[in-house]
Design a protein around this motif. Structure first.
Motif, PDB file in Angstrom:
ATOM      1  N   ARG A  70      34.482  27.055  43.546  1.00 35.33           N
ATOM      2  CA  ARG A  70      34.011  27.311  42.185  1.00 35.33           C
ATOM      3  C   ARG A  70      35.062  28.065  41.369  1.00 35.33           C
ATOM      4  O   ARG A  70      35.196  27.837  40.157  1.00 35.33           O
ATOM      5  N   ASP A  71      35.807  28.926  42.005  1.00 33.75           N
ATOM      6  CA  ASP A  71      36.924  29.575  41.292  1.00 33.75           C
ATOM      7  C   ASP A  71      37.946  28.534  40.856  1.00 33.75           C
ATOM      8  O   ASP A  71      38.445  28.574  39.728  1.00 33.75           O
ATOM      9  N   ILE A  72      38.257  27.605  41.749  1.00 34.34           N
ATOM     10  CA  ILE A  72      39.224  26.551  41.414  1.00 34.34           C
ATOM     11  C   ILE A  72      38.693  25.686  40.276  1.00 34.34           C
ATOM     12  O   ILE A  72      39.426  25.330  39.350  1.00 34.34           O
ATOM     13  N   ILE A  73      37.410  25.330  40.331  1.00 34.67           N
ATOM     14  CA  ILE A  73      36.803  24.509  39.274  1.00 34.67           C
ATOM     15  C   ILE A  73      36.916  25.227  37.935  1.00 34.67           C
ATOM     16  O   ILE A  73      37.329  24.623  36.929  1.00 34.67           O
ATOM     17  N   ALA A  74      36.546  26.488  37.888  1.00 34.87           N
ATOM     18  CA  ALA A  74      36.587  27.235  36.629  1.00 34.87           C
ATOM     19  C   ALA A  74      38.015  27.365  36.106  1.00 34.87           C
ATOM     20  O   ALA A  74      38.286  27.154  34.917  1.00 34.87           O
ATOM     21  N   GLN A  75      38.937  27.713  36.970  1.00 30.96           N
ATOM     22  CA  GLN A  75      40.323  27.911  36.544  1.00 30.96           C
ATOM     23  C   GLN A  75      40.961  26.604  36.085  1.00 30.96           C
ATOM     24  O   GLN A  75      41.673  26.577  35.074  1.00 30.96           O
ATOM     25  N   THR A  76      40.704  25.543  36.816  1.00 31.95           N
ATOM     26  CA  THR A  76      41.391  24.283  36.531  1.00 31.95           C
ATOM     27  C   THR A  76      40.771  23.552  35.348  1.00 31.95           C
ATOM     28  O   THR A  76      41.483  22.945  34.538  1.00 31.95           O
ATOM     29  N   MET A  77      39.474  23.617  35.216  1.00 32.29           N
ATOM     30  CA  MET A  77      38.812  22.902  34.125  1.00 32.29           C
ATOM     31  C   MET A  77      38.688  23.744  32.866  1.00 32.29           C
ATOM     32  O   MET A  77      38.280  23.241  31.817  1.00 32.29           O
ATOM     33  N   GLY A  78      39.012  25.004  32.958  1.00 29.08           N
ATOM     34  CA  GLY A  78      39.049  25.847  31.765  1.00 29.08           C
ATOM     35  C   GLY A  78      37.694  26.187  31.198  1.00 29.08           C
ATOM     36  O   GLY A  78      37.576  26.447  29.994  1.00 29.08           O
ATOM     37  N   ARG A  79      36.663  26.187  32.033  1.00 26.18           N
ATOM     38  CA  ARG A  79      35.331  26.586  31.588  1.00 26.18           C
ATOM     39  C   ARG A  79      34.575  27.124  32.791  1.00 26.18           C
ATOM     40  O   ARG A  79      34.937  26.831  33.946  1.00 26.18           O
ATOM     41  N   PRO A  80      33.524  27.883  32.572  1.00 28.10           N
ATOM     42  CA  PRO A  80      32.795  28.452  33.704  1.00 28.10           C
ATOM     43  C   PRO A  80      32.307  27.364  34.658  1.00 28.10           C
ATOM     44  O   PRO A  80      31.949  26.247  34.251  1.00 28.10           O
ATOM     45  N   ALA A  81      32.273  27.679  35.929  1.00 29.96           N
ATOM     46  CA  ALA A  81      31.875  26.693  36.933  1.00 29.96           C
ATOM     47  C   ALA A  81      30.463  26.181  36.698  1.00 29.96           C
ATOM     48  O   ALA A  81      30.161  25.017  36.997  1.00 29.96           O
ATOM     49  N   ASP A  82      29.591  27.035  36.144  1.00 25.77           N
ATOM     50  CA  ASP A  82      28.212  26.584  35.944  1.00 25.77           C
ATOM     51  C   ASP A  82      28.081  25.572  34.819  1.00 25.77           C
ATOM     52  O   ASP A  82      26.986  25.072  34.560  1.00 25.77           O
ATOM     53  N   ARG A  83      29.190  25.259  34.140  1.00 29.19           N
ATOM     54  CA  ARG A  83      29.182  24.205  33.119  1.00 29.19           C
ATOM     55  C   ARG A  83      29.794  22.912  33.631  1.00 29.19           C
ATOM     56  O   ARG A  83      29.986  21.967  32.865  1.00 29.19           O
ATOM     57  N   VAL A  84      30.137  22.877  34.887  1.00 29.14           N
ATOM     58  CA  VAL A  84      30.670  21.667  35.522  1.00 29.14           C
ATOM     59  C   VAL A  84      29.654  21.210  36.565  1.00 29.14           C
ATOM     60  O   VAL A  84      29.351  21.951  37.504  1.00 29.14           O
ATOM     61  N   PRO A  85      29.087  20.012  36.441  1.00 31.08           N
ATOM     62  CA  PRO A  85      28.092  19.560  37.416  1.00 31.08           C
ATOM     63  C   PRO A  85      28.661  19.541  38.840  1.00 31.08           C
ATOM     64  O   PRO A  85      29.770  19.046  39.075  1.00 31.08           O
ATOM     65  N   GLN A  86      27.919  20.109  39.756  1.00 33.61           N
ATOM     66  CA  GLN A  86      28.317  20.155  41.160  1.00 33.61           C
ATOM     67  C   GLN A  86      27.125  19.783  42.029  1.00 33.61           C
ATOM     68  O   GLN A  86      25.969  19.970  41.648  1.00 33.61           O
ATOM     69  N   VAL A  87      27.442  19.293  43.241  1.00 36.53           N
ATOM     70  CA  VAL A  87      26.397  18.920  44.179  1.00 36.53           C
ATOM     71  C   VAL A  87      26.793  19.369  45.576  1.00 36.53           C
ATOM     72  O   VAL A  87      27.956  19.289  45.971  1.00 36.53           O
ATOM     73  N   TRP A  88      25.812  19.901  46.283  1.00 37.60           N
ATOM     74  CA  TRP A  88      25.989  20.213  47.700  1.00 37.60           C
ATOM     75  C   TRP A  88      25.064  19.283  48.463  1.00 37.60           C
ATOM     76  O   TRP A  88      23.843  19.284  48.246  1.00 37.60           O
ATOM     77  N   VAL A  89      25.638  18.458  49.333  1.00 38.37           N
ATOM     78  CA  VAL A  89      24.888  17.403  50.011  1.00 38.37           C
ATOM     79  C   VAL A  89      24.464  17.892  51.388  1.00 38.37           C
ATOM     80  O   VAL A  89      25.304  18.181  52.246  1.00 38.37           O
ATOM     81  N   LEU A  90      23.162  17.959  51.606  1.00 43.63           N
ATOM     82  CA  LEU A  90      22.628  18.416  52.885  1.00 43.63           C
ATOM     83  C   LEU A  90      22.469  17.220  53.813  1.00 43.63           C
ATOM     84  O   LEU A  90      21.379  16.657  53.982  1.00 43.63           O
ATOM     85  N   PHE A  91      23.572  16.827  54.404  1.00 41.00           N
ATOM     86  CA  PHE A  91      23.621  15.643  55.261  1.00 41.00           C
ATOM     87  C   PHE A  91      23.724  16.074  56.721  1.00 41.00           C
ATOM     88  O   PHE A  91      24.509  16.958  57.063  1.00 41.00           O
ATOM     89  N   THR A  92      22.930  15.444  57.568  1.00 38.81           N
ATOM     90  CA  THR A  92      22.953  15.674  59.014  1.00 38.81           C
ATOM     91  C   THR A  92      22.863  17.168  59.328  1.00 38.81           C
ATOM     92  O   THR A  92      21.872  17.818  59.055  1.00 38.81           O
ATOM     93  N   GLU A  93      23.942  17.759  59.869  1.00 36.15           N
ATOM     94  CA  GLU A  93      23.872  19.147  60.350  1.00 36.15           C
ATOM     95  C   GLU A  93      23.872  20.173  59.231  1.00 36.15           C
ATOM     96  O   GLU A  93      23.570  21.358  59.460  1.00 36.15           O
ATOM     97  N   VAL A  94      24.173  19.743  57.981  1.00 29.70           N
ATOM     98  CA  VAL A  94      24.265  20.708  56.887  1.00 29.70           C
ATOM     99  C   VAL A  94      22.905  21.362  56.618  1.00 29.70           C
ATOM    100  O   VAL A  94      22.835  22.500  56.141  1.00 29.70           O
ATOM    101  N   TYR A  95      21.817  20.656  56.946  1.00 25.90           N
ATOM    102  CA  TYR A  95      20.488  21.241  56.765  1.00 25.90           C
ATOM    103  C   TYR A  95      20.351  22.587  57.467  1.00 25.90           C
ATOM    104  O   TYR A  95      19.674  23.491  56.978  1.00 25.90           O
TER     105      TYR A  95
END
Length: 974
Positions: free
Chosen positions: A350-375
């Motif tokens: 999220r730090d990289i997203i904010a720094q690179t895209m030039g806006r707060p991370a919460d303004r860039v859509p993100q997804v965390w995928v709970l696949f297999t063991e991630v649950y």
């Protein structure tokens, strides 16, 4: 199940779902309206402002070509609004099209109900919109995709299928195209991001794209993006194995942005980087390990590059981290430390997203995928920021694993679903043909919708073809689930068939489409084995083959009736999957007969071996036609997927014909006898044959089969020593005409009351060989017959009850059992609605179904509920149901009890058989204190249970796939 009522009602709703213009477009002049094209050959031009977004302007070029496909003459595209003709189509997006904004400001165009909304549009006829313009048809989008969807809405309603290129669906020519005067509005979709995932793309999709386009480059993706927009999809995970969307063709990301496709990456490819990006660079990135604990800075730089090249594009960034190559994250030594590492990874991302895209991370859509063991990390307390969408995955076979709890809802990022229509992995792979019936997709995704997982729906669609129908249904349901409810699926399918092939055969084609997917879902083709369907019990294998063969006959009849230019589309969408699936089933059953007949020393063992070989070769001929001849070889390689002879979860390297055997046959070796319900044969087995007991309530016959055991045919006679025994000859379930079947039944009017015994004698015409089989018949007394009238059951043997064949349904507080038609193994399954109802603790006061049954004797009975293999979508809910006989104490069983939870859950010991069978069997035992008529009650405890059928047996039921058929439909599969 298709009925005229459900089809007509569903078609109306489906028309509204497909287009707000569905009822407005006409191909005659009987009602006043705006003329898109005239019979004189005049075609109305289209204006799009050069200042509008590139994606809108590009879609307009498709509309111009689509009008040409319909009328024979493309529409002219205008870009100068200073000299517009008297009649014009105007297309634009709010805030980007000056002419659209002027019409709004002048009060000519009403956009009040779409302004500021996501992907909405209005289509409105406007009189005198501009100086010199008499009338206009205006398509205005609330945003870029809103305008694009409006454009393709008109294309679809004038007769251009979204599949015109992807499935070679021909366009019907029309001389006159008119839109009725009025205003047509399409509001925002229910699911914000609706997408597909191209996956497991070798050998089919990768082979095809290499041959046709030189790889998965921008030429290929342009075709895919257009299809997606025509379907109203907006989100893509691109092909990944040995493919890199951004690097294989650097034009790809910019093309997606132009078209209006939101790009992402799969569940194990974070930060807009393909796995191939990593494997290509691995030796040059630190120590080369995909391990954040040991190679942090090189991986951070790898992440940063992915975001940098997408900083100006509309994307949803996948965050988190799994192992190298779609495996579990390499553990740091314990769950707690693993969670700490993941939290560090996500924070850094999220730090990289904010720094690179030039806006707060919460303004860039993100997804965390709970696949297999991630649950397990989520369940153990790992929390991501509220703006991140949590994407719950299914079990890889279309059964949801988790839904949002009420306490979890309301987070800004929301929830979504990653759904599988194709899989290369556990519990098993299925990559060949469509095995995704729409009622099952609806049932599971309706849970997602009702429980609030509505931010993202994305489906793993493998090679895309041949999943055209379920892909479009999935996207359509994501757009507006309320218009595709459970009672309108048949109508939606009919409407889809009409869009591809016209109205004349739409109902029959819809039947074929739904039925082949349903049959394939009984047991996915890749999971078929010779022993899947029983040869001995209930004529099961025979009934399955008959069902498939009847489907082939009906598909062949439609194919013969279609116009020649429709047959390529029909082959790929209907005829090939019907023929190929039927052939595969028949091949495996022939292999089963070959093995069984060898044990019985049948001469026809050889004929079955030949049948297996013939069908194995025919399978390849069907694929070769699809690849090399259909549509002039346009789709070569799309049927390269191996699918025969699985010996592990993954596909075999080459199709493997089922093994067959042969016998050393003598010239004169007599005859043999086999009987219904037994794998044995006579002479040979040491106990004499006993035919299945017949009773006057069930009234189902039994049979014997006779066969030569040598190379010479043998003439046999079958007789009985009692006048009430009826014998008639039928066709044996064999590839050899020398095998014969004799049906044994009872003339109940002549049979004595109570239990009687007869001997059935089989002998050859020379009298040199004789086999005697014992037949027992039980005739009900008048009082028993009266008691049994209208009830399920009989005097002996197991029986089944379709779940929808209840006598009474009792609702409680608005919670009730309702039917889902054409579901699973039955004509209609029963489930609880609303699906998010609360659980009931007292079965006697819960929503329940009552069935009238007749039991031949007192004692203990097995009651089996055949249900859908639903998972523990709400943690802590045991998925319980109760069975009650008369007024006895309810018997309550749960699936996810502390003792059974691990075995029943994802990849537990019972998960593979449950998903392979596409059913779970819940077992109960009840006690009857007397023979006769009873009431069996099935009561709800928890919602989300789907019951398909009930099996009742005094002893353990015979080992068969479907169990005993219902007495009301003894020879039907569904």
């Amino acid at each position: 199940m298709f009925t005229r009522r459900s089809i007509l009602g569903g078609a109306m709703a489906a028309g509204l779902l497909a287009s707000s213009l569905a009822a407005a477009v006409r191909f005659d002049r009987r009602k006043p309206g705006f003329d898109v094209a005239l019979a004189t050959g005049e075609v109305t031009p289209i204006f799009v402002d050069p200042a509008d977004l590139a994606g809108v302007r590009r879609a307009v070029s498709d509309l111009a070509a689509d009008i040409g496909r319909v009328t024979g003459r493309n529409a002219e595209i205008l870009s100068n609004d200073g000299d517009l003709p008297p009649r014009v189509i105007i297309v634009g997006s709010l805030g980007h099209s000056p002419i659209i904004d002027r019409l709004v400001a002048a009060g000519k165009l009403d956009i009040g109900d779409i302004r500021g909304k996501w992907e909405s549009f209005v289509v409105q006829t406007v009189a005198s919109p501009l100086p010199g313009v008499r009338e206009a048809l205006v398509i205005a989008g609330s945003d870029k995709r809103g305008a694009i969807y409006g454009v393709y809405d008109l294309s679809r309603t004038i007769g251009v299928s979204p599949w015109y290129w992807w499935a070679d669906v021909p366009v019907t020519r029309q001389d006159h195209v008119r839109v009725s005067y009025g205003r047509y509005v399409q509001g925002a979709p229910a699911v914000k991001y609706r997408g597909i995932f191209l996956n497991d793309e070798a050998p089919c999709l990768s082979g095809w794209t290499t041959e046709k386009f030189g790889g998965m480059n921008s030429t290929f993706y342009a075709k895919l993006f257009e299809l997606m927009l025509r379907l109203r999809a907006n989100y893509l995970w691109p092909a990944m194995w040995n493919n890199s969307f951004a690097e294989d063709d650097p034009a790809n990301p910019g093309l997606a942005e132009e078209y209006g496709i939101v790009m992402g990456t799969s569940h194990h490819e974070p930060m807009m980087r393909a796995h191939k990006d990593w494997t290509d660079r691995r030796p040059h990135l630190g120590n080369g390990q995909w391990n954040y604990a040991t190679n942090r800075e090189p991986i951070r730089q790898f992440f940063r590059e992915g975001i940098e090249r997408n900083r100006d594009n509309e994307v949803i960034v996948t965050i988190g981290m799994r192992g190298d190559g779609d495996v579990a994250l390499e553990s740091t030594g314990g769950l707690k430390s693993d969670i700490a590492l993941l939290e560090t990874i996500i924070s850094d991302q999220r730090d990289i997203i904010a720094q690179t895209m030039g806006r707060p991370a919460d303004r860039v859509p993100q997804v965390w995928v709970l696949f297999t063991e991630v649950y397990k990390y989520y369940d153990a307390g790992l929390k991501v920021p509220d703006d991140v969408t949590l994407l719950f995955a299914d079990d890889n076979v279309g059964n949801l694993r988790r839904l949002p709890l009420p306490s979890e809802r309301g987070r800004p990022g929301g929830f979504g679903i990653y759904f599988h229509m194709d899989m290369h992995g556990g519990p098993f792979s299925y990559q060949w043909l469509n095995s995704n019936p729409l009622p099952k997709i609806w049932e599971q995704m309706n849970l997602a919708h009702q429980y609030g997982a509505n931010e993202i729906w994305i489906a793993n669609v493998g090679d895309l073809k041949p999943l055209e129908l379920p892909v479009e249904f999935f996207i359509a349901m994501a757009w507006d689930p309320s218009r595709v409810d459970k009672d309108k699926i048949a109508g939606w399918t009919r409407y889809w068939a009409e869009c591809q092939f016209g109205p004349d055969h739409a109902e029959e084609i819809a039947f074929l489409l739904s039925r082949y997917a349903k049959y394939n879902a009984w047991r996915k083709p890749e999971q078929l084995r010779p022993e899947t369907y029983s040869l001995e019990h209930h004529q099961e294998a025979e009934r399955v083959c008959d069902a498939w063969n009847q489907l082939v006959e009906r598909a062949d009849a439609v194919n013969a009736a279609l116009a020649p230019d429709q047959r390529d589309a029909f082959y790929q969408l209907v005829l090939h999957p019907v023929r190929a699936s039927a052939n595969l089933t028949n091949m495996y059953v022939a292999a089963a007969r070959n093995a069984r007949f060898a044990e019985q020393a049948r001469a026809s063992t050889r004929a079955e071996a030949a049948e297996v070989r013939r069908r194995f070769l025919y399978d390849h001929a069907l694929s070769d036609y699809y690849n090399r001849q259909m549509a002039g070889g346009k789709w070569n390689h799309m049927m390269d997927q191996t699918h025969i002879g699985y010996f592990d979860w993954y596909p075999p390297e080459a199709d493997i014909m089922p093994p067959v055997t042969d016998l050393d046959l003598k010239a004169d070796h007599g005859f043999g006898v086999a009987i219904d319900g037994s794998e044995r044969s006579w002479p040979g087995f040491y106990l004499p044959p006993k035919l299945r007991i017949l009773d006057s309530i069930s009234k189902t016959p039994t049979y014997i089969e006779t066969f030569p055991r040598g190379t010479d045919p043998i003439a046999v006679q079958v007789t009985a020593d009692r006048p009430w025994v009826l014998i008639r000859e039928g066709k044996a379930f064999s590839s050899s005409p020398l095998d014969r079947r004799f049906w044994i039944d009872v003339d109940w009017a002549k049979a004595p009351a109570g239990q009687s015994v007869a001997l059935v004698t089989i002998c050859d015409d020379r009298g040199s060989q004789t086999v005697e089989a014992r037949l027992t018949a039980i005739k009900a007394t008048p009082s028993q017959a009266k008691d049994a009238q209208g009830a399920f059951g009989g005097l002996t043997g197991a029986f089944s009850i379709p779940a929808n064949a209840f006598r009474r349904s009792i609702a409680v507080d608005g919670v009730r059992w309702e039917a889902i038609e054409d579901y699973g193994r039955v004509k209609a399954a029963m489930s609880i609605f609303p699906v998010d109802a609360h659980s009931f603790q007292d079965p006697a006061a819960a929503p329940r179904l009552e069935y009238d049954i007749f039991l031949g004797e007192a004692g203990k009975y097995h009651v089996l509920l055949v249900t859908s293999p639903t998972l523990e979508v709400i943690p802590g809910r045991t998925l319980s149901v109760a069975v009650i006989l008369d007024n006895q104490t309810p018997v309550v069983h749960g699936v996810f009890t502390p003792e059974d939870r691990v075995a029943e859950d994802f990849l537990g010991d019972r998960h593979l058989p449950n998903t392979a069978n596409n059913a779970r069997t819940m077992r109960f035992v009840v006690s009857s204190d007397r023979p006769g008529r009873h009431v069996l009650t099935v009561a709800m405890i928890d919602p989300t249970v789907v019951i398909q059928k009930i099996i009742i047996s005094k002893d353990e039921p015979d080992d068969s796939y479907f169990g005993p058929p219902s007495p009301s439909m003894p020879f039907e599969i569904t």
